[in-house]
Design a protein around this motif. Sequence first.
Motif, PDB file in Angstrom:
ATOM      1  N   ASN A 139     -17.370  -7.423  -4.561  1.00  0.00           N
ATOM      2  CA  ASN A 139     -16.989  -6.217  -3.837  1.00  0.00           C
ATOM      3  C   ASN A 139     -15.551  -6.372  -3.343  1.00  0.00           C
ATOM      4  N   ASP A 182      -7.099  -1.466   4.427  1.00  0.00           N
ATOM      5  CA  ASP A 182      -6.846  -0.111   4.915  1.00  0.00           C
ATOM      6  C   ASP A 182      -8.042   0.812   4.724  1.00  0.00           C
ATOM      7  N   GLU A 183      -9.097   0.312   4.080  1.00  0.00           N
ATOM      8  CA  GLU A 183     -10.330   1.081   3.923  1.00  0.00           C
ATOM      9  C   GLU A 183     -11.431   0.617   4.874  1.00  0.00           C
ATOM     10  N   VAL A 184     -11.169  -0.439   5.620  1.00  0.00           N
ATOM     11  CA  VAL A 184     -12.151  -1.003   6.548  1.00  0.00           C
ATOM     12  C   VAL A 184     -12.077  -0.245   7.870  1.00  0.00           C
ATOM     13  N   GLN A 185     -13.246   0.201   8.351  1.00  0.00           N
ATOM     14  CA  GLN A 185     -13.309   0.856   9.654  1.00  0.00           C
ATOM     15  C   GLN A 185     -13.379  -0.216  10.743  1.00  0.00           C
ATOM     16  N   ILE A 231     -12.563  -5.646  -1.028  1.00  0.00           N
ATOM     17  CA  ILE A 231     -12.342  -5.148   0.323  1.00  0.00           C
ATOM     18  C   ILE A 231     -10.842  -4.995   0.510  1.00  0.00           C
ATOM     19  N   LEU A 232     -10.416  -3.771   0.720  1.00  0.00           N
ATOM     20  CA  LEU A 232      -9.010  -3.474   0.994  1.00  0.00           C
ATOM     21  C   LEU A 232      -8.914  -3.087   2.460  1.00  0.00           C
ATOM     22  N   ARG A 282      -3.917  -0.574  -7.274  1.00  0.00           N
ATOM     23  CA  ARG A 282      -5.044  -0.810  -6.380  1.00  0.00           C
ATOM     24  C   ARG A 282      -6.376  -0.590  -7.091  1.00  0.00           C
ATOM     25  N   GLU A 283      -6.475   0.496  -7.845  1.00  0.00           N
ATOM     26  CA  GLU A 283      -7.720   0.794  -8.549  1.00  0.00           C
ATOM     27  C   GLU A 283      -7.965  -0.185  -9.695  1.00  0.00           C
ATOM     28  N   PHE A 301       0.844  -1.192   0.000  1.00  0.00           N
ATOM     29  CA  PHE A 301       0.000   0.000   0.000  1.00  0.00           C
ATOM     30  C   PHE A 301       0.877   1.240   0.000  1.00  0.00           C
ATOM     31  N   ARG A 305      -9.322  -3.267  -8.004  1.00  0.00           N
ATOM     32  CA  ARG A 305     -10.701  -3.003  -7.592  1.00  0.00           C
ATOM     33  C   ARG A 305     -11.648  -3.077  -8.794  1.00  0.00           C
ATOM     34  N   ASN A 364      -1.305   3.266  -6.067  1.00  0.00           N
ATOM     35  CA  ASN A 364      -2.710   3.672  -6.215  1.00  0.00           C
ATOM     36  C   ASN A 364      -3.329   3.193  -7.523  1.00  0.00           C
TER      37      ASN A 364
END
Length: 117
Positions: free
Chosen positions: A24, A29-32, A26-27, A11-12, A3, A15, A8
Amino acid sequence: MQFGDSTNNLREAIRKGITEAGYNAILIDEVQHNEFITPELLKYIRDSKFVVVDLTHQNNGAYFEEGYAMGLGKPVIQLCQRDTKLHFDIAQKNTIMWDTEDDIPERLCNRIKATID
């Protein structure tokens, strides 16, 4: 995958390929979450239908995550930029070798559709 700002576009592209296959992405570093990163990551791998791993930067975490997923019997789709030397343990696995990130979405989408029910 590694990362950072330099990945970037990669990654895109990943995705986009996953999304075009109807899933879907799921990365982690984007998960809360409010936990330590490794148990959270392992939970998502355990609960996933499949895992996509890019090994271009030979990130030790990516190798660990792939091994964990494989140990659970999850399908793992490998990506790697052409001319990157893969570790001998996984070098024999069919890998999507890409030249530019633009190569990834369609090839990844096709591999997901061919691999995942």
